[in-house]
Design a protein around this motif. Sequence first.
Motif, PDB file in Angstrom:
ATOM      1  N   TYR A  12      41.192  31.580  53.533  1.00 19.27           N
ATOM      2  CA  TYR A  12      40.341  31.913  54.671  1.00 19.27           C
ATOM      3  C   TYR A  12      40.557  33.388  54.984  1.00 19.27           C
ATOM      4  O   TYR A  12      41.639  33.789  55.424  1.00 19.27           O
ATOM      5  N   ILE A  13      39.563  34.210  54.734  1.00 17.74           N
ATOM      6  CA  ILE A  13      39.627  35.667  54.861  1.00 17.74           C
ATOM      7  C   ILE A  13      40.778  36.174  53.986  1.00 17.74           C
ATOM      8  O   ILE A  13      40.700  36.092  52.776  1.00 17.74           O
ATOM      9  N   ASP A  14      41.861  36.694  54.575  1.00 14.46           N
ATOM     10  CA  ASP A  14      42.953  37.211  53.744  1.00 14.46           C
ATOM     11  C   ASP A  14      44.192  36.332  53.821  1.00 14.46           C
ATOM     12  O   ASP A  14      45.280  36.740  53.419  1.00 14.46           O
ATOM     13  N   ASP A  15      44.048  35.123  54.337  1.00 21.33           N
ATOM     14  CA  ASP A  15      45.142  34.140  54.366  1.00 21.33           C
ATOM     15  C   ASP A  15      44.867  33.094  53.300  1.00 21.33           C
ATOM     16  O   ASP A  15      43.764  32.521  53.270  1.00 21.33           O
ATOM     17  N   PHE A  16      45.839  32.797  52.445  1.00 22.72           N
ATOM     18  CA  PHE A  16      45.580  31.790  51.414  1.00 22.72           C
ATOM     19  C   PHE A  16      46.854  31.068  51.018  1.00 22.72           C
ATOM     20  O   PHE A  16      47.970  31.557  51.185  1.00 22.72           O
ATOM     21  N   VAL A  17      46.646  29.853  50.509  1.00 21.12           N
ATOM     22  CA  VAL A  17      47.717  29.015  49.966  1.00 21.12           C
ATOM     23  C   VAL A  17      47.291  28.575  48.579  1.00 21.12           C
ATOM     24  O   VAL A  17      46.138  28.174  48.376  1.00 21.12           O
TER      25      VAL A  17
END
Length: 223
Positions: free
Chosen positions: A31-36
């Motif tokens: 999500y935008i610049d947050d990722f897993v």
Amino acid sequence: MSNLYLHYVLDLWFERVVKSRLRGEARLVRYIDDFVICFQYRSDAIRVQDALRLRLGKFGLTLEPTKTKLVEFGRFAQVNRQQRGEGKPETFTFLGFTHYCARTSNGYFVTRRRTVPKRMRATLHSIKAKLRERMHEPVNAVGAWLKRVVSGYYRYHAVPENQRALWRFRDRLCDLWRSMLGRRSQRSRPSWKRIRPTFERWIPRPRPLHPFPSVRFDATHPR
């Protein structure tokens, strides 16, 4: 801009280059610049973490060191850690929720989520500031505003198994409003017996608004 940029830097690279070279399955959630990124095997995770640093470096980007880590997670994590004499599986935070391993009453593995306390405190702090600004407005006007705020909060945070955190949010919000009502009249805070009908009218009780992940998966991938 981050969403558009990382689509090419990360998403397409992961789908077209990385996944075909892995030993097991892998999934990317961003999500935008947050990722897993989830991996079936630890060896794949280590390889991709090193490759990811190089990939981002080519575009002048870096991983946030305080948020980047390998976490053993999933249905086998608890058993594996017990065999090694280690504690409970680690947790991770993503999009305002702490994700942790759990078991149902039937013993099946499930990923559960709870609202990050820091995020809840920030929301309550913002509401408290607004309540001060609206201290002398009619109670019904403030109540109608709070109802919209709380309903919006629930629409995001009312995931399954997160009711305890939502009730804590509601209780603290009611206490904030009660304090403001007491300050407005220059008296002690109104009693809970007197003020409770107002809370019941304007502050919704929490209930799950999102389905379990398995339900969403079955709807997207019918068997």
